[in-house]
Every structure is written in C-alpha cells, then in structure tokens.
Design a protein around this motif. Structure first.
Motif, PDB file in Angstrom:
ATOM      1  N   LEU A   1     -33.906 -42.787  31.440  1.00 10.63           N
ATOM      2  CA  LEU A   1     -33.837 -44.204  31.788  1.00 10.63           C
ATOM      3  C   LEU A   1     -34.935 -44.964  31.045  1.00 10.63           C
ATOM      4  O   LEU A   1     -34.719 -46.067  30.575  1.00 10.63           O
TER       5      LEU A   1
ATOM      6  N   GLU B   1     -38.225 -46.121  31.958  1.00 14.18           N
ATOM      7  CA  GLU B   1     -39.380 -46.695  32.650  1.00 14.18           C
ATOM      8  C   GLU B   1     -40.321 -45.632  33.207  1.00 14.18           C
ATOM      9  O   GLU B   1     -41.513 -45.873  33.393  1.00 14.18           O
ATOM     10  N   GLU B   2     -39.780 -44.440  33.482  1.00 17.69           N
ATOM     11  CA  GLU B   2     -40.562 -43.389  34.132  1.00 17.69           C
ATOM     12  C   GLU B   2     -41.448 -42.606  33.180  1.00 17.69           C
ATOM     13  O   GLU B   2     -42.290 -41.821  33.621  1.00 17.69           O
TER      14      GLU B   2
ATOM     15  N   LYS C   1     -30.685 -53.711  35.387  1.00 13.43           N
ATOM     16  CA  LYS C   1     -30.566 -52.397  36.005  1.00 13.43           C
ATOM     17  C   LYS C   1     -31.333 -51.370  35.179  1.00 13.43           C
ATOM     18  O   LYS C   1     -31.508 -51.518  33.975  1.00 13.43           O
ATOM     19  N   ARG C   2     -31.800 -50.310  35.812  1.00 10.69           N
ATOM     20  CA  ARG C   2     -32.485 -49.229  35.124  1.00 10.69           C
ATOM     21  C   ARG C   2     -31.582 -48.665  34.038  1.00 10.69           C
ATOM     22  O   ARG C   2     -30.369 -48.514  34.234  1.00 10.69           O
TER      23      ARG C   2
ATOM     24  N   GLU D   1     -34.794 -39.919  42.113  1.00  8.68           N
ATOM     25  CA  GLU D   1     -35.613 -41.023  42.602  1.00  8.68           C
ATOM     26  C   GLU D   1     -35.113 -41.579  43.933  1.00  8.68           C
ATOM     27  O   GLU D   1     -35.806 -42.357  44.582  1.00  8.68           O
TER      28      GLU D   1
ATOM     29  N   ARG E   1     -35.289 -44.097  26.282  1.00 13.10           N
ATOM     30  CA  ARG E   1     -33.855 -44.215  26.036  1.00 13.10           C
ATOM     31  C   ARG E   1     -33.439 -43.470  24.767  1.00 13.10           C
ATOM     32  O   ARG E   1     -32.340 -42.921  24.701  1.00 13.10           O
TER      33      ARG E   1
ATOM     34  N   VAL F   1     -39.802 -47.644  27.551  1.00  6.40           N
ATOM     35  CA  VAL F   1     -38.356 -47.689  27.748  1.00  6.40           C
ATOM     36  C   VAL F   1     -37.635 -47.411  26.429  1.00  6.40           C
ATOM     37  O   VAL F   1     -36.651 -46.674  26.378  1.00  6.40           O
TER      38      VAL F   1
ATOM     39  N   SER G   1     -31.933 -39.636  34.574  1.00 10.39           N
ATOM     40  CA  SER G   1     -33.267 -39.537  35.148  1.00 10.39           C
ATOM     41  C   SER G   1     -33.566 -38.075  35.372  1.00 10.39           C
ATOM     42  O   SER G   1     -32.703 -37.324  35.838  1.00 10.39           O
TER      43      SER G   1
END
Length: 510
Positions: A94, A96-97, A399-400, A37, A89, A85, A33
């Motif tokens: 990660l 999602e961000e 999980k992230r 966060e 990746r 995502v 990340s």
C-alpha cells in the motif's frame, strides 16, 4: 537494512499472523498490505515493538572515527511521506506503512532553516549553516552574515570567511570527500569549501565585470586551502573547469574566459602535494579506479548530472558514487568525513515535477543503504537531513493504495466537481490558467509523463522553497545529540563534538 523497511520485525509478523489466522504470503493482487491492519492486535503489537526497540537502544558515546553527512536538497517532510508511498507501491505494498532506509535510525530531530536576512532559506545560506556552524545571508556561501549577496569586497575580507566540517576534519588528519548529483560548484557542495558573496559565481564568466575581482567557486575548489585538500570530489559541472577553447570528453566546450583548464591544474596540484590523483568522467572509469589512487576528481556531466529516471548506462548513480568515495576514503587510518548530496530533489521540486523529486529521494535512501553496508556503525556517525523545505503538499482523502502521483479518489468532491491531484504546489510553473472561470480539468493531462508539472496555485517560473523545519536522522556514536528541535547551525557543532574535530567542545576535550 533495505531501501525501505516494513518495521523490521519478523517475529512480530508471525505473532500477528497467528492471531489473525491469515498467511503472510497473501495471494491477493497488488497492492497488498503485509500485515492485517484490521486486527486490533496488529497495532498494539506494533506499538509495543517500537517501544521495546527504543527502550533497548544504547547511547553510544565513543568517538566517531568516520562521519557521513547525507543531505537531501529540498527534502521536506512532505517529500519523505510521499516517497514512502511511491516506493511502497513500486514493490506491491500500500505504501504508507513503509519506511525509508534512514527513517529507521534511532534518533530524529527537527532543524530550523531560516537565514540571517530571509525567513525562507536558499541552499547557500543553509549550506553555510549546517556545514560551518554559522548562519549567513541568502545567496552567500562560506561567509558570515556581515556580507550581503554580491558584496565582492566583503568576500575579499578574510575576517568574514567561515569554515567548518571539511576544514576541521582535514586539520585532524582525516580524509575528506564530496559527492553530489548537482554541479560540484553548486551552492550546497560549495559551502563545504568556498567563500563566495554570490552562489552564482561558479566560474570566472559568472563574476561581475566591475569593481573588485573575486575568486570564483571552481577556482577555489582547485586552489583554495580547503578545496584543494579534499581527497574525493564526485558530481557534475565540467563546464566550469574548462576554458571556452577546449571541449570536454562529451564534446561540450567549457565556459571559462580565463583560459585555465582547472582539471589539469587539479592534477598537477595534487601531485605536488604528494598525492596520487585520478580524474574520471564516466561510470566505467569510476568503478575501475585502481586502489593505489588516493585522490579522485570525477565530473560526470557538463552541467548537473541527469535525473535518475533519465540517466544513461554510463552515468553513475548516487549510490555508486557514495560507495566508491567510502572505499577510497577508508584507506586513511585516521578516518574520514564524507558529505553526500542528493541535489536533484530540489531541482525537480522547483520545476513542480513531483515524480522526479520522489524518485531522487528514493535514490538518496539507496545511497544511505549502500553506506550502511560498507561501514562499521560502531565507529561511524551517519546524519541525514535536508537544507530546506518546498511548497509541495499532500492532500486527502484518498483510499489506501491510491497512486500518490495521481488524482485523489475521495468521496468528497471539489466544489467545482473537477478532480484534484494528491500532490500539488503552492506556487510554480505548474499553474494552469482557468478556462471560462473554471479550474483546469486534470483528467485531460498525462500525469504519467516524467516531465509532468504538478498543479500550483500561484504562477511562478520556478517554485519556491518552504520555511518549515526539516527532519534530521542520526545513527552511530553520539547520535542522540540530534534529538529535539534546534537551529540548523547546531548540526556541525554536534558532529564535531562526536568526532573530536574543530575548535569547539568535543567529547575528547571534556
């Protein structure tokens, strides 16, 4: 602007790094990340930055000289979320961000996609809506709701015909273009220039052999009033332009029974109109087009263009076609209207091949990024949307950092103690029969295969579209008109208002 965006706030990253005491250049293994966060200040500063950026966005009310309309066919909101995502990746985050290139646009809305006769749209009726401003019946292109699918007589009645952005831009003296990864005669691009009672009437061989004769879509692109005036057409579908007696550049015979070579006709017609036309069929020739050519027809495949993950070296990407189209159209001092379709998102979803669908969505984001590098956003309106949704779902609770294309790693097991995938479909060819009254064990599948068909609940040969609203993203002059929730057919009216084209209300006719 990048293909995806990690909030675009370098100064905020520094602030968070100082607050958390952590370096921005982490040495931890991927996935990582970019931000801390777990630090409460991260979320507060992020939200405040977003608020400040929105408050400071000026409303641009100058005329949009140029318009680029991007369409992700079948690009549901679920597809967007999963693609973030997928892309994140791939680049070590990660996932999602991150944001796709067009998700950073300042204005976003939702459009309602139903047809006149069906609650879930197909690409023909929806294309008619967002390109002409009139909702239509399923399976029909460029015709009002008075014409049912297959009604050749209704097609021949010109009072039922509707035109829109492509026609309006041409009448305003602007250059026009179409770029697609499908056949250029497919339902979505066809809605820009054709009038057909059946989206499948792409060539004369597809026409009904009884009753009245109607003109096929490929012929309308070459001979039609709007179609023949389009300056740039790039995509697939060569077979619909060649007769059965002739082979194309790749050795494939055409499918036309009327003996016409429409590519030759297109060249002759353009020359008769005073244009300098060029026909190309591979990436090399496209990229090396002389700047003196002002009209280009590029047909790079006999059928749809190949998926990006399966493309060969001489297959142009959506970004490359978009860049070349902008370069050619920009020669017109009056501006241009360009329609760009990422069409193979849809075909991948129909096959429940989620990996290909997400990758094609990423390719659309790249094309938007490429356009942003070339245009002046002060006089260019860019709109990005979809025609309809699909039945793909994104389920939890992994999980992230979990592979979006793999199995969930949730602590909550399925009641049958078998794994399930994060992505699945409500229906389609991915249905796998139960064995001994037990669900198929996905651990036995090769989910890394490009052609893996993701699980579906109901067995169908082709997955269906979904009926929920789709997102609309806008940037440039009058982009704030695209906020809120509205009918899909509103979109071309808003574009016309911003660019001063068409017979309706415009910013030039106040």
């Amino acid at each position: 602007m990048s293909l995806f965006n990690i909030c675009s706030w370098t100064c905020v990253l520094v602030c968070i790094a100082c607050t958390s005491g952590r370096s921005l250049t982490s040495s931890k293994p991927q996935p990582r990340s970019l931000l801390d966060e777990k630090n409460k200040d991260h979320w507060r500063i992020q939200a405040q930055w977003t608020l400040r950026s929105k408050v400071s966005v000026p409303l641009k009310t100058n005329v949009a000289k140029n318009v680029i309309f991007f369409l992700g066919d079948g690009m549901s909101i679920t597809t967007l979320a999963a693609t973030r995502v997928y892309l994140g990746r791939k680049h070590g985050y990660l996932g999602e961000e991150v944001k796709l290139s067009f998700e950073t646009f300042p204005f976003t809305g939702l459009s309602k996609t139903y047809c006149v006769d069906n609650n879930v749209a197909d690409s023909a009726c929806s294309g008619t809506a967002y390109l002409t401003g009139v909702k239509a019946n399923s399976g029909t292109v460029g015709l009002s709701g008075a014409v049912r699918r297959g009604d050749c007589e209704g097609q021949r009645d010109t009072t039922n015909s509707v035109t829109g952005l492509m026609d309006w831009a041409q009448q305003a003296g602007k250059s026009t273009g179409i770029v697609t990864t499908t056949r250029v005669t497919h339902a979505t691009p066809a809605a820009a220039y054709a009038h057909s009672a059946d989206r499948k009437w792409e060539a004369d061989v597809d026409m009904p052999r009884h009753g009245l004769r109607c003109e096929d879509i490929a012929s309308q692109l070459v001979r039609g009033r709007v179609g023949s005036s389009i300056d740039v057409v790039l995509g697939g579908g060569r077979k619909n332009f060649y007769p059965t007696t002739e082979k194309d550049a790749q050795g494939y015979f055409g499918i036309r029974n009327d003996g016409r070579n429409l590519i030759r006709e297109w060249l002759l017609r353009k020359e008769s109109l005073g244009a300098r036309p060029k026909y190309v069929y591979n990436k090399h020739d496209l990229q090396n087009i002389d700047s003196t050519y002002n009209s280009v027809l590029g047909l790079f495949s006999s059928d749809h263009m190949p998926y990006h993950l399966e493309a060969e070296e001489d297959d142009p990407t959506l970004s490359e076609m978009t860049q070349k189209a902008i370069e050619i159209l920009s020669q017109n001092k009056n501006g241009y209207f360009l329609f760009v379709e990422g069409g193979r998102i849809d075909t991948a979803h129909h096959e429940t091949k989620a990996r290909k669908a997400l990758d094609e969505t990423a390719e659309l984001a790249k094309a938007v990024e490429a356009a942003l590098r070339l245009v002046n956003i002060e006089n260019t309106l860019i709109v990005v949307t979809s025609d309809h949704s699909h039945t793909m779902t994104y389920s939890g609770y992994s999980k992230r950092g979990t592979d979006i294309l793999g199995l969930t790693n949730t602590k909550y097991n399925a009641s049958d103690n078998l794994p399930y995938s994060t992505l699945s479909y409500a229906n389609g060819p991915g249905f796998k029969p139960h064995e001994d009254f037990k669900r198929h064990n996905l651990m036995l599948d090769d989910m890394n295969n490009l052609n893996y068909t993701y699980p579906s609940l109901v067995p169908l040969p082709r997955e269906t579209h979904g009926g929920e609203d789709v997102a609309v993203f806008a940037k440039g002059p009058w982009s704030h008109l695209f906020s809120g929730n509205y009918e899909q057919n509103y979109i071309p009216h808003a574009i016309a208002y911003a660019s001063c084209i068409g017979p309706g209300l415009t910013t030039c006719k106040l």
